[in-house]
Design a protein around this motif. Structure first.
Motif, PDB file in Angstrom:
ATOM      1  N   ALA A 293      66.487  91.520  41.751  1.00  0.00           N
ATOM      2  CA  ALA A 293      65.834  91.511  40.418  1.00  0.00           C
ATOM      3  C   ALA A 293      66.191  93.290  41.055  1.00  0.00           C
ATOM      4  CB  ALA A 293      65.154  91.842  40.106  1.00  0.00           C
ATOM      5  N   TYR A 294      66.014  93.502  42.338  1.00  0.00           N
ATOM      6  CA  TYR A 294      66.144  95.025  43.030  1.00  0.00           C
ATOM      7  C   TYR A 294      67.331  95.671  42.991  1.00  0.00           C
ATOM      8  CZ  TYR A 294      61.212  93.491  45.996  1.00  0.00           C
ATOM      9  OH  TYR A 294      60.328  93.738  46.114  1.00  0.00           O
ATOM     10  N   SER A 295      67.722  97.159  42.276  1.00  0.00           N
ATOM     11  CA  SER A 295      68.508  97.545  42.309  1.00  0.00           C
ATOM     12  C   SER A 295      68.828  97.928  43.897  1.00  0.00           C
ATOM     13  CB  SER A 295      68.401  98.474  41.434  1.00  0.00           C
ATOM     14  OG  SER A 295      67.487  99.846  41.928  1.00  0.00           O
ATOM     15  N   GLN A 296      68.164  98.349  44.478  1.00  0.00           N
ATOM     16  CA  GLN A 296      68.106  98.494  46.032  1.00  0.00           C
ATOM     17  C   GLN A 296      68.468  97.036  46.842  1.00  0.00           C
ATOM     18  OE1 GLN A 296      69.049 101.983  47.363  1.00  0.00           O
ATOM     19  NE2 GLN A 296      69.916 100.419  49.116  1.00  0.00           N
ATOM     20  N   ARG A 297      69.238  96.249  47.367  1.00  0.00           N
ATOM     21  CA  ARG A 297      68.672  94.801  47.680  1.00  0.00           C
ATOM     22  C   ARG A 297      68.305  94.849  49.600  1.00  0.00           C
ATOM     23  NH1 ARG A 297      72.152  91.101  46.956  1.00  0.00           N
ATOM     24  NH2 ARG A 297      72.268  89.300  48.892  1.00  0.00           N
ATOM     25  N   VAL A 298      67.069  94.086  49.721  1.00  0.00           N
ATOM     26  CA  VAL A 298      66.696  94.303  50.602  1.00  0.00           C
ATOM     27  C   VAL A 298      67.711  93.684  51.059  1.00  0.00           C
ATOM     28  CG1 VAL A 298      64.711  92.872  51.717  1.00  0.00           C
ATOM     29  CG2 VAL A 298      64.265  93.346  49.405  1.00  0.00           C
ATOM     30  N   THR A 299      67.447  94.692  52.397  1.00  0.00           N
ATOM     31  CA  THR A 299      68.695  93.945  53.579  1.00  0.00           C
ATOM     32  C   THR A 299      67.115  94.261  55.386  1.00  0.00           C
ATOM     33  OG1 THR A 299      69.672  95.591  52.546  1.00  0.00           O
ATOM     34  CG2 THR A 299      69.792  95.611  54.841  1.00  0.00           C
ATOM     35  N   VAL A 300      68.080  93.026  56.194  1.00  0.00           N
ATOM     36  CA  VAL A 300      67.185  92.751  57.809  1.00  0.00           C
ATOM     37  C   VAL A 300      68.375  93.678  58.782  1.00  0.00           C
ATOM     38  CG1 VAL A 300      66.016  91.497  59.047  1.00  0.00           C
ATOM     39  CG2 VAL A 300      65.890  90.832  56.832  1.00  0.00           C
ATOM     40  N   LEU A 301      67.747  94.456  59.178  1.00  0.00           N
ATOM     41  CA  LEU A 301      68.569  95.457  60.349  1.00  0.00           C
ATOM     42  C   LEU A 301      68.405  94.919  61.341  1.00  0.00           C
ATOM     43  CD1 LEU A 301      69.005  98.284  58.676  1.00  0.00           C
ATOM     44  CD2 LEU A 301      70.611  96.592  59.014  1.00  0.00           C
ATOM     45  N   SER A 302      68.996  94.803  63.172  1.00  0.00           N
ATOM     46  CA  SER A 302      68.737  94.150  63.740  1.00  0.00           C
ATOM     47  C   SER A 302      69.021  95.570  64.963  1.00  0.00           C
ATOM     48  CB  SER A 302      69.973  93.643  64.895  1.00  0.00           C
ATOM     49  OG  SER A 302      70.021  93.217  66.065  1.00  0.00           O
ATOM     50  N   TYR A 303      67.412  96.189  64.962  1.00  0.00           N
ATOM     51  CA  TYR A 303      67.934  97.619  66.122  1.00  0.00           C
ATOM     52  C   TYR A 303      65.595  97.529  66.814  1.00  0.00           C
ATOM     53  CZ  TYR A 303      67.764 102.267  67.638  1.00  0.00           C
ATOM     54  OH  TYR A 303      68.363 103.653  68.583  1.00  0.00           O
ATOM     55  N   GLY A 304      66.010  98.245  68.014  1.00  0.00           N
ATOM     56  CA  GLY A 304      64.533  98.574  68.320  1.00  0.00           C
ATOM     57  C   GLY A 304      64.317  97.952  70.268  1.00  0.00           C
ATOM     58  N   ALA A 305      63.581  98.304  71.449  1.00  0.00           N
ATOM     59  CA  ALA A 305      63.519  97.406  72.241  1.00  0.00           C
ATOM     60  C   ALA A 305      62.533  96.052  72.250  1.00  0.00           C
ATOM     61  CB  ALA A 305      62.767  98.257  72.626  1.00  0.00           C
ATOM     62  N   LEU A 306      63.394  95.102  72.940  1.00  0.00           N
ATOM     63  CA  LEU A 306      62.621  94.329  72.362  1.00  0.00           C
ATOM     64  C   LEU A 306      61.099  94.171  73.095  1.00  0.00           C
ATOM     65  CD1 LEU A 306      65.081  92.164  75.050  1.00  0.00           C
ATOM     66  CD2 LEU A 306      64.720  92.506  72.490  1.00  0.00           C
ATOM     67  N   ASN A 307      60.617  95.133  73.240  1.00  0.00           N
ATOM     68  CA  ASN A 307      58.930  94.479  73.054  1.00  0.00           C
ATOM     69  C   ASN A 307      57.758  95.132  72.128  1.00  0.00           C
ATOM     70  OD1 ASN A 307      59.141  97.295  73.810  1.00  0.00           O
ATOM     71  ND2 ASN A 307      57.789  97.565  75.347  1.00  0.00           N
ATOM     72  N   SER A 308      59.429  96.238  71.312  1.00  0.00           N
ATOM     73  CA  SER A 308      58.436  97.296  70.181  1.00  0.00           C
ATOM     74  C   SER A 308      58.329  95.756  68.561  1.00  0.00           C
ATOM     75  CB  SER A 308      59.893  98.561  69.480  1.00  0.00           C
ATOM     76  OG  SER A 308      60.618  97.231  69.263  1.00  0.00           O
ATOM     77  N   LEU A 309      57.690  96.633  67.659  1.00  0.00           N
ATOM     78  CA  LEU A 309      57.687  95.613  66.466  1.00  0.00           C
ATOM     79  C   LEU A 309      58.393  95.980  65.823  1.00  0.00           C
ATOM     80  CD1 LEU A 309      52.838  96.835  66.334  1.00  0.00           C
ATOM     81  CD2 LEU A 309      53.870  94.872  66.961  1.00  0.00           C
ATOM     82  N   PRO A 310      58.177  95.491  64.481  1.00  0.00           N
ATOM     83  CA  PRO A 310      59.864  95.526  63.627  1.00  0.00           C
ATOM     84  C   PRO A 310      58.850  96.928  62.957  1.00  0.00           C
ATOM     85  CG  PRO A 310      58.463  93.358  63.529  1.00  0.00           C
ATOM     86  CD  PRO A 310      57.687  93.802  64.338  1.00  0.00           C
ATOM     87  N   GLN A 311      60.032  97.967  61.984  1.00  0.00           N
ATOM     88  CA  GLN A 311      59.763  98.793  61.406  1.00  0.00           C
ATOM     89  C   GLN A 311      60.704  98.577  59.804  1.00  0.00           C
ATOM     90  OE1 GLN A 311      61.482 102.467  63.254  1.00  0.00           O
ATOM     91  NE2 GLN A 311      61.484 101.367  66.031  1.00  0.00           N
ATOM     92  N   SER A 312      60.003  99.253  59.334  1.00  0.00           N
ATOM     93  CA  SER A 312      60.217  99.382  57.994  1.00  0.00           C
ATOM     94  C   SER A 312      61.051 100.615  56.983  1.00  0.00           C
ATOM     95  CB  SER A 312      59.577  98.623  57.083  1.00  0.00           C
ATOM     96  OG  SER A 312      58.454  98.990  57.141  1.00  0.00           O
ATOM     97  N   HIS A 313      61.841 100.791  56.400  1.00  0.00           N
ATOM     98  CA  HIS A 313      62.387 101.950  55.444  1.00  0.00           C
ATOM     99  C   HIS A 313      61.629 101.482  53.549  1.00  0.00           C
ATOM    100  CE1 HIS A 313      63.917 102.883  59.113  1.00  0.00           C
ATOM    101  NE2 HIS A 313      64.505 102.686  59.301  1.00  0.00           N
ATOM    102  N   THR A 314      60.554 101.559  53.808  1.00  0.00           N
ATOM    103  CA  THR A 314      60.507 101.197  52.023  1.00  0.00           C
ATOM    104  C   THR A 314      61.611 102.197  51.311  1.00  0.00           C
ATOM    105  OG1 THR A 314      58.686 102.865  51.618  1.00  0.00           O
ATOM    106  CG2 THR A 314      58.033 100.351  52.939  1.00  0.00           C
ATOM    107  N   CYS A 315      61.983 102.829  51.493  1.00  0.00           N
ATOM    108  CA  CYS A 315      62.541 103.755  50.083  1.00  0.00           C
ATOM    109  C   CYS A 315      63.502 102.941  50.206  1.00  0.00           C
ATOM    110  CB  CYS A 315      62.823 105.418  50.574  1.00  0.00           C
ATOM    111  SG  CYS A 315      61.158 106.359  50.817  1.00  0.00           S
ATOM    112  N   PHE A 316      64.644 102.486  50.891  1.00  0.00           N
ATOM    113  CA  PHE A 316      65.916 101.669  51.236  1.00  0.00           C
ATOM    114  C   PHE A 316      65.666 100.105  51.336  1.00  0.00           C
ATOM    115  CE2 PHE A 316      66.308 105.413  52.800  1.00  0.00           C
ATOM    116  CZ  PHE A 316      67.114 106.386  52.311  1.00  0.00           C
ATOM    117  N   ASN A 317      64.536  99.739  51.190  1.00  0.00           N
ATOM    118  CA  ASN A 317      63.896  98.527  51.348  1.00  0.00           C
ATOM    119  C   ASN A 317      64.306  97.279  52.845  1.00  0.00           C
ATOM    120  OD1 ASN A 317      63.074  98.086  48.950  1.00  0.00           O
ATOM    121  ND2 ASN A 317      64.481  97.468  47.471  1.00  0.00           N
ATOM    122  N   GLN A 318      64.202  98.190  53.749  1.00  0.00           N
ATOM    123  CA  GLN A 318      65.103  97.569  54.451  1.00  0.00           C
ATOM    124  C   GLN A 318      63.978  97.669  55.914  1.00  0.00           C
ATOM    125  OE1 GLN A 318      67.818 100.943  56.747  1.00  0.00           O
ATOM    126  NE2 GLN A 318      69.075 100.311  55.085  1.00  0.00           N
TER     127      GLN A 318
END
Length: 330
Positions: free
Chosen positions: A275-300
């Motif tokens: 139902a989301y108009s902005q599809r939820v997306t899972v991307l790969s990026y960042g240093a191996l020891n870092s935490l996950p990040q998010s961009h809520t405006c883009f549902n990422q």
């Protein structure tokens, strides 16, 4: 966004904000019924001042906007908290009944209402002990109980009318009418007026209170198959499987935190991820020891290419438990 933090307009503070006294008001706009453990916001019976009623009218308009963009624009934007279904009774032109307690005041339903529905007054040891009155405790603006131990009449002359097995359903329905509607009548009228100015009631001739709750509030938790089928993945198949395994171990509260972290709302639209108009997306990026990040405006959701499932799970849990409240952590 920072590590373990979200970028965008999360509304996790909304329930706390609405249960506080806003500028120009003497009382909170909303409250949770005394002794209830589930956070379902009800209009505060004491919110009757002119400024409070203006805010409640605005809240009605905001709820209507959630329905408007969901129904007419297919762009679902549920509120990140539950409001009582009974608040929509006037909009839908339906009454309230004792069955509404199961959703709006579940502990009260379990401890007081359900037993009366299932058993005779004699079996409960209450024959001749009840009249058409009910408790009316309210939390004041300091979070303290007021009116505890005081019974109010649910009909004129209720003190003198005995509850029997023949009239107990009428009694329970009158109690629902009082606790869920009549005692917050002014606030409910303002809320309904604000709603109808955005989305008139004649659009809802076939909508139930359950449907309305889904449109306004979304749904708690989510199905893993829905996540797999309706989310876009730009990560390795291994990381995708590790993520799905980690999500499969979450309870509904943790799933709400995950949704909050990724989308800015702890609730899914009524139609799920599709139902989301902005599809939820899972991307790969960042240093191996870092935490996950998010961009809520883009549902990422942005995941580093972790080396194993255990690391992904521990980092994700840390991110959603701290990041959903807006804190960045390394």
């Amino acid at each position: 966004g920072g590590e373990g933090g979200g970028e965008g307009g999360g509304m996790e503070e909304a329930p706390r904000m609405y249960s506080k006294v806003l500028p120009g008001c003497k009382e909170p706009l909303f409250t949770v019924p005394v002794d209830e453990k589930v956070t379902v916001l009800h209009i505060n019976p004491k919110a009757t001042g002119s400024q409070e009623l203006k805010y409640l009218k605005l809240c009605g308009a905001l709820c209507a906007r959630s329905v408007f963009v969901g129904v007419l624009r297919n762009d679902y934007c549920p509120l990140p908290f539950r409001v009582a279904r009974s608040m929509f009774a006037d909009i839908l032109q339906v009454g309230v009944s004792c069955s509404d307690f199961a959703y709006d005041m579940p502990l009260f339903f379990r401890h007081r209402v359900e037993a009366l529905l299932r058993s005779s007054l004699v079996e409960l040891g209450m024959d001749g002990l009840l009249t058409f009155t009910c408790p009316n405790p309210i939390l004041n603006n300091k979070g303290e109980k007021e009116g505890e131990g005081v019974e109010v009449e649910v009909m004129e002359g209720g003190n003198d009318v005995e509850v029997t097995d023949d009239n107990k359903l009428d009694y329970l329905n009158m109690m629902a009418e009082f606790l869920l509607k009549s005692r917050c009548e002014k606030g409910l009228e303002a809320f309904t007026k604000g709603f109808e100015e955005v989305f008139p009631r004649d659009h809802f001739t076939t909508v139930s209170s359950r449907d309305m709750e889904l449109l306004v509030c979304g749904t708690s938790g989510f199905d893993l198959a829905d996540f797999r089928n309706n989310v876009s993945f730009s990560v390795s198949s291994q990381v995708r499987e590790w993520l799905c395994e980690a999500l499969g171990r979450l309870n509904d509260e943790e799933k709400g935190k995950f949704l909050q972290f990724v989308t800015g709302s702890s609730k899914l639209p009524g139609g799920g991820f599709s139902a989301y108009s902005q599809r939820v997306t899972v991307l790969s990026y960042g240093a191996l020891n870092s935490l996950p990040q998010s961009h809520t405006c883009f549902n990422q959701l942005v995941l580093p290419q972790y080396s194993d499932a255990a690391t992904l799970q521990s980092k994700l849990l840390l991110a959603i438990n701290e990041g959903c409240e807006g804190f960045g952590m390394a």
